[in-house]
Design a protein around this motif. Structure first.
Motif, PDB file in Angstrom:
ATOM      1  N   PRO A  11      14.933  81.989  44.835  1.00  0.00           N
ATOM      2  CA  PRO A  11      15.602  81.382  43.689  1.00  0.00           C
ATOM      3  C   PRO A  11      17.068  81.060  43.963  1.00  0.00           C
ATOM      4  O   PRO A  11      17.582  80.035  43.522  1.00  0.00           O
ATOM      5  CB  PRO A  11      15.443  82.456  42.603  1.00  0.00           C
ATOM      6  N   ALA A  12      17.755  81.925  44.700  1.00  0.00           N
ATOM      7  CA  ALA A  12      19.166  81.683  45.004  1.00  0.00           C
ATOM      8  C   ALA A  12      19.336  80.425  45.855  1.00  0.00           C
ATOM      9  O   ALA A  12      20.250  79.624  45.646  1.00  0.00           O
ATOM     10  CB  ALA A  12      19.765  82.887  45.724  1.00  0.00           C
ATOM     11  N   ARG A  13      18.432  80.257  46.830  1.00  0.00           N
ATOM     12  CA  ARG A  13      18.506  79.079  47.679  1.00  0.00           C
ATOM     13  C   ARG A  13      18.226  77.809  46.880  1.00  0.00           C
ATOM     14  O   ARG A  13      18.855  76.775  47.071  1.00  0.00           O
ATOM     15  CB  ARG A  13      17.502  79.182  48.831  1.00  0.00           C
ATOM     16  N   ILE A  14      17.249  77.880  45.984  1.00  0.00           N
ATOM     17  CA  ILE A  14      16.914  76.719  45.162  1.00  0.00           C
ATOM     18  C   ILE A  14      18.100  76.331  44.286  1.00  0.00           C
ATOM     19  O   ILE A  14      18.484  75.162  44.198  1.00  0.00           O
ATOM     20  CB  ILE A  14      15.678  77.011  44.288  1.00  0.00           C
ATOM     21  N   LEU A  15      18.740  77.321  43.625  1.00  0.00           N
ATOM     22  CA  LEU A  15      19.874  77.042  42.762  1.00  0.00           C
ATOM     23  C   LEU A  15      21.029  76.446  43.557  1.00  0.00           C
ATOM     24  O   LEU A  15      21.643  75.456  43.159  1.00  0.00           O
ATOM     25  CB  LEU A  15      20.324  78.331  42.069  1.00  0.00           C
ATOM     26  N   ALA A  16      21.294  77.034  44.732  1.00  0.00           N
ATOM     27  CA  ALA A  16      22.386  76.532  45.567  1.00  0.00           C
ATOM     28  C   ALA A  16      22.120  75.106  46.019  1.00  0.00           C
ATOM     29  O   ALA A  16      23.018  74.249  46.019  1.00  0.00           O
ATOM     30  CB  ALA A  16      22.589  77.448  46.769  1.00  0.00           C
ATOM     31  N   ALA A  17      20.895  74.848  46.409  1.00  0.00           N
ATOM     32  CA  ALA A  17      20.547  73.507  46.875  1.00  0.00           C
ATOM     33  C   ALA A  17      20.651  72.491  45.748  1.00  0.00           C
ATOM     34  O   ALA A  17      21.117  71.365  45.946  1.00  0.00           O
ATOM     35  CB  ALA A  17      19.148  73.508  47.471  1.00  0.00           C
ATOM     36  N   MET A  18      20.214  72.859  44.550  1.00  0.00           N
ATOM     37  CA  MET A  18      20.266  71.930  43.427  1.00  0.00           C
ATOM     38  C   MET A  18      21.707  71.644  43.023  1.00  0.00           C
ATOM     39  O   MET A  18      22.070  70.511  42.699  1.00  0.00           O
ATOM     40  CB  MET A  18      19.478  72.495  42.244  1.00  0.00           C
ATOM     41  N   LEU A  19      22.562  72.664  43.077  1.00  0.00           N
ATOM     42  CA  LEU A  19      23.966  72.454  42.745  1.00  0.00           C
ATOM     43  C   LEU A  19      24.634  71.546  43.767  1.00  0.00           C
ATOM     44  O   LEU A  19      25.348  70.606  43.424  1.00  0.00           O
ATOM     45  CB  LEU A  19      24.694  73.803  42.674  1.00  0.00           C
ATOM     46  N   SER A  20      24.381  71.822  45.054  1.00  0.00           N
ATOM     47  CA  SER A  20      25.007  71.011  46.100  1.00  0.00           C
ATOM     48  C   SER A  20      24.479  69.586  46.103  1.00  0.00           C
ATOM     49  O   SER A  20      25.178  68.655  46.484  1.00  0.00           O
ATOM     50  CB  SER A  20      24.785  71.652  47.474  1.00  0.00           C
ATOM     51  N   ALA A  21      23.242  69.420  45.668  1.00  0.00           N
ATOM     52  CA  ALA A  21      22.641  68.088  45.652  1.00  0.00           C
ATOM     53  C   ALA A  21      22.971  67.312  44.391  1.00  0.00           C
ATOM     54  O   ALA A  21      22.670  66.130  44.277  1.00  0.00           O
ATOM     55  CB  ALA A  21      21.122  68.206  45.783  1.00  0.00           C
ATOM     56  N   GLY A  22      23.582  67.956  43.421  1.00  0.00           N
ATOM     57  CA  GLY A  22      23.900  67.278  42.181  1.00  0.00           C
ATOM     58  C   GLY A  22      22.736  67.157  41.237  1.00  0.00           C
ATOM     59  O   GLY A  22      22.776  66.372  40.301  1.00  0.00           O
ATOM     60  N   LEU A  23      21.683  67.936  41.451  1.00  0.00           N
ATOM     61  CA  LEU A  23      20.513  67.819  40.582  1.00  0.00           C
ATOM     62  C   LEU A  23      20.786  68.358  39.193  1.00  0.00           C
ATOM     63  O   LEU A  23      20.088  68.032  38.241  1.00  0.00           O
ATOM     64  CB  LEU A  23      19.329  68.570  41.196  1.00  0.00           C
ATOM     65  N   GLY A 498      12.116  62.897  38.480  1.00  0.00           N
ATOM     66  CA  GLY A 498      12.059  64.108  39.279  1.00  0.00           C
ATOM     67  C   GLY A 498      12.519  63.879  40.705  1.00  0.00           C
ATOM     68  O   GLY A 498      12.123  62.913  41.356  1.00  0.00           O
ATOM     69  N   ARG A 499      13.363  64.763  41.186  1.00  0.00           N
ATOM     70  CA  ARG A 499      13.799  64.740  42.576  1.00  0.00           C
ATOM     71  C   ARG A 499      13.120  65.878  43.330  1.00  0.00           C
ATOM     72  O   ARG A 499      12.946  66.971  42.800  1.00  0.00           O
ATOM     73  CB  ARG A 499      15.316  64.886  42.673  1.00  0.00           C
ATOM     74  N   LEU A 500      12.786  65.618  44.560  1.00  0.00           N
ATOM     75  CA  LEU A 500      12.184  66.620  45.426  1.00  0.00           C
ATOM     76  C   LEU A 500      12.926  66.573  46.756  1.00  0.00           C
ATOM     77  O   LEU A 500      12.623  65.753  47.612  1.00  0.00           O
ATOM     78  CB  LEU A 500      10.691  66.335  45.638  1.00  0.00           C
ATOM     79  N   LEU A 501      13.917  67.435  46.900  1.00  0.00           N
ATOM     80  CA  LEU A 501      14.682  67.483  48.141  1.00  0.00           C
ATOM     81  C   LEU A 501      13.974  68.403  49.128  1.00  0.00           C
ATOM     82  O   LEU A 501      13.628  69.538  48.797  1.00  0.00           O
ATOM     83  CB  LEU A 501      16.099  67.987  47.880  1.00  0.00           C
ATOM     84  N   LEU A 502      13.749  67.888  50.321  1.00  0.00           N
ATOM     85  CA  LEU A 502      13.058  68.649  51.357  1.00  0.00           C
ATOM     86  C   LEU A 502      14.012  68.991  52.490  1.00  0.00           C
ATOM     87  O   LEU A 502      15.024  68.321  52.698  1.00  0.00           O
ATOM     88  CB  LEU A 502      11.874  67.849  51.911  1.00  0.00           C
ATOM     89  N   VAL A 509      10.071  72.431  50.668  1.00  0.00           N
ATOM     90  CA  VAL A 509      10.852  72.105  49.483  1.00  0.00           C
ATOM     91  C   VAL A 509      12.131  72.935  49.484  1.00  0.00           C
ATOM     92  O   VAL A 509      12.094  74.170  49.539  1.00  0.00           O
ATOM     93  CB  VAL A 509      10.035  72.371  48.210  1.00  0.00           C
ATOM     94  N   ALA A 510      13.267  72.246  49.413  1.00  0.00           N
ATOM     95  CA  ALA A 510      14.556  72.921  49.350  1.00  0.00           C
ATOM     96  C   ALA A 510      15.070  72.992  47.921  1.00  0.00           C
ATOM     97  O   ALA A 510      15.736  73.958  47.540  1.00  0.00           O
ATOM     98  CB  ALA A 510      15.573  72.215  50.242  1.00  0.00           C
ATOM     99  N   ALA A 511      14.780  71.968  47.127  1.00  0.00           N
ATOM    100  CA  ALA A 511      15.221  71.946  45.731  1.00  0.00           C
ATOM    101  C   ALA A 511      14.392  70.915  44.985  1.00  0.00           C
ATOM    102  O   ALA A 511      13.985  69.891  45.550  1.00  0.00           O
ATOM    103  CB  ALA A 511      16.698  71.601  45.628  1.00  0.00           C
ATOM    104  N   SER A 512      14.155  71.179  43.709  1.00  0.00           N
ATOM    105  CA  SER A 512      13.339  70.263  42.921  1.00  0.00           C
ATOM    106  C   SER A 512      13.628  70.402  41.447  1.00  0.00           C
ATOM    107  O   SER A 512      13.828  71.509  40.939  1.00  0.00           O
ATOM    108  CB  SER A 512      11.851  70.545  43.177  1.00  0.00           C
ATOM    109  N   ASP A 513      13.700  69.265  40.753  1.00  0.00           N
ATOM    110  CA  ASP A 513      13.658  69.283  39.295  1.00  0.00           C
ATOM    111  C   ASP A 513      12.452  68.475  38.842  1.00  0.00           C
ATOM    112  O   ASP A 513      12.419  67.907  37.771  1.00  0.00           O
ATOM    113  CB  ASP A 513      14.955  68.746  38.683  1.00  0.00           C
ATOM    114  N   ASN A 514      11.445  68.451  39.717  1.00  0.00           N
ATOM    115  CA  ASN A 514      10.245  67.634  39.504  1.00  0.00           C
ATOM    116  C   ASN A 514       9.215  68.432  38.696  1.00  0.00           C
ATOM    117  O   ASN A 514       8.863  69.540  39.092  1.00  0.00           O
ATOM    118  CB  ASN A 514       9.658  67.251  40.860  1.00  0.00           C
TER     119      ASN A 514
END
Length: 514
Positions: A11-23, A498-502, A509-514
């Protein structure tokens, strides 16, 4: 060669990735420089890769086996994953008509030999739809053996593509418009026809033009005449007629072809195995360089970054890096065709699925991070099958009886005539050819969906024509009869956004709001 280790998502990695990606930050929709469209799609990005049959990448989808080192990269498929027409579902993994059974290629063997994917030999392997002669022209790979053409990868190697299929839309019934190698595939993608090419440098037509003529349907890989990077010792041709770039120009719509190595055609890279893949730029993979009307013969740069997509000295032909420049400047053309640098284009023999994954994911992640994502459709498609085994034969829409045809018998792919969409006047276009992967990634794509409607490479230009109100190419182009891509979209239900960052290296999957 380094062995990939499992990549655990927390979960920490997902949150960090979404923040850095602007999701987690809203971004404004792009409003400048757009053109009226029939659908919500304002930008289409076509990622055109090399030499993969559908079964070679999706033969057991969505079920993957662990790698020999125990690693897994593809998670359990979604419970509602629809059934695809695969080697597994067809029962052909253990009861195959080729005299040997298909086999899984491990992730530790990404680079393999290059199969025979000539216009004639592909037809011979199909054997009137029996699909039982693929071993006749199989290359003998050092690592995977003499029956290598029956090898396939699964989601623990082509992880990114399987993840995109799980979250967006894929076709299991899309075909090359005709048989043959790379150049016929790219000609069909941008013009819907391989007719008519004319040899300009007096070299042999055998294997390049149907019936060994000086002009006619292109069946091989000649270089484009006039391109400063073309090989003077290789047969060179120029194409007549129009392509989709000509039609977009006539309508004043921005577009561009972005090719790896276009700014420096001597630049080269190694693939994941450490071997040289040769020059990044391959002239016979250069979409629009075959037509004088859309050629940038001397590989001139655009007059400015703001001119990308517009008509100037670059004539819509650019280095791949300029796609990312246009995207960063919110100056993305309405229509973009992308070709990877050679080592990342997926072509067996010099490229591989792991290097290909890095390229594809990098492009898609960048688009998803931009505000343009909300109005974009990304299409992943392929030029030919490389001769890799696939168990499905498509309909023969274009019949042909040149000396190069082998589908039904020597010299026969049916009898061209008045029922042929090209009127029988364009002999040498036997097709549809092999079944190829086709995926649509977009906020407007159906989720975890498999489309079964028959489509071909020219379905992509038909979508462009219909979406932007551009006239058909004519002159026997397959766009007139191509199946629609609309079945992969849901334009009535509203964008899922929905974004799916890999991860570019592993495909997980590195981050997703899909």
């Amino acid at each position: 060669m380094e062995t990939m280790k499992p990549y655990w998502i927390t979960p920490a990695r997902i949150l960090a990735a979404m923040l850095s990606a602007g999701l987690l930050v809203s971004t404004p929709a792009r409003s400048d420089g757009e053109f009226p469209t029939k659908t919500p799609i304002k930008h289409i990005v076509v990622i055109f890769q090399e030499n993969v049959s559908f079964d070679h990448y999706f033969g057991t989808y969505p079920h993957a086996q662990p790698n020999k080192d125990g690693s897994r990269f593809f998670n359990k498929p979604a419970d509602d994953t629809p059934r695809a027409n695969t080697l597994l579902s067809a029962g052909l993994l253990n009861h195959n008509p080729n005299g040997a059974n298909p086999f899984r290629i491990d992730r530790s063997v990404p680079v393999t030999c290059d199969q025979d994917h000539g216009y004639s030999d592909e037809q011979f392997a199909f054997h009137d739809g029996l699909m039982d002669r693929f071993l006749a022209h199989s290359c003998k790979d050092t690592n995977i053996g003499p029956n290598s053409t029956l090898g396939y990868y699964d989601g623990n190697t082509v992880t990114a593509l399987w993840n995109y299929a799980q979250h967006y839309a894929m076709s299991d019934n899309s075909f090359g418009t005709s048989f043959g190698p790379s150049t016929p595939g790219l000609l069909n993608l941008v013009a819907g026809t391989t007719y008519m090419g004319t040899i300009t440098n007096g070299l042999s037509a055998t294997g390049d033009i149907a019936n060994g003529a000086n002009s006619g349907a292109v069946i091989g890989d000649p270089d484009p005449a006039g391109d400063v990077c073309s090989n003077p010792k290789r047969t060179q041709i120029t194409m007549s007629g129009e392509n989709i770039g000509d039609r977009l120009n006539a309508s004043g719509i921005t577009w561009g072809a972005f090719m790896g190595g276009f700014d420096d055609c001597k630049l080269a890279h190694n693939n994941v195995s450490g071997s040289s893949a040769g020059a990044d730029y391959i002239p016979h993979h250069a979409f629009f360089q075959y037509w004088k009307s859309t050629q940038n013969a001397h590989h001139l740069p655009p007059g400015s970054d703001a001119a990308i997509g517009k008509t100037d000295q670059a004539n819509h032909q650019y280095d791949l890096g300029r796609f990312h420049t246009a995207l960063a400047n919110h100056n993305l053309p309405a229509v973009s065709f992308l070709k990877a640098r050679a080592f990342q284009d997926g072509h067996a023999g010099y490229s591989d699925p792991l290097d290909e994954q890095t390229f594809v994911v990098g492009v898609i992640n960048d688009v998803m991070r931009s505000p343009e994502w909300r109005e974009t459709a990304i299409v992943i498609a392929y030029d030919d099958s490389d001769g890799w085994y696939d168990h499905v034969m498509g309909p023969i829409v274009y019949q042909s009886n040149t000396v190069d045809d082998q589908l039904l018998a020597a010299g026969s792919c049916g009898q061209p005539g008045s029922n042929d969409p090209a009127g029988g006047a364009q002999n040498g276009r036997c097709g549809y050819g092999p079944r190829l992967p086709l995926l649509v990634i977009s906020p407007w794509a159906k989720k975890n969906y498999i489309d079964h409607q028959v489509t071909d490479q020219s379905s992509i230009i038909r979508f462009i024509e219909d979406n932007w109100g551009v006239k058909r190419i004519g002159n026997g182009s397959a766009d007139a009869v191509a199946g629609s891509l609309n079945g992969l979209f849901d334009f009535d239900g509203g964008a899922r956004a929905g974004r799916l960052l890999l991860d570019e290296r592993s495909g997980v999957v590195a981050a997703s709001d899909n």
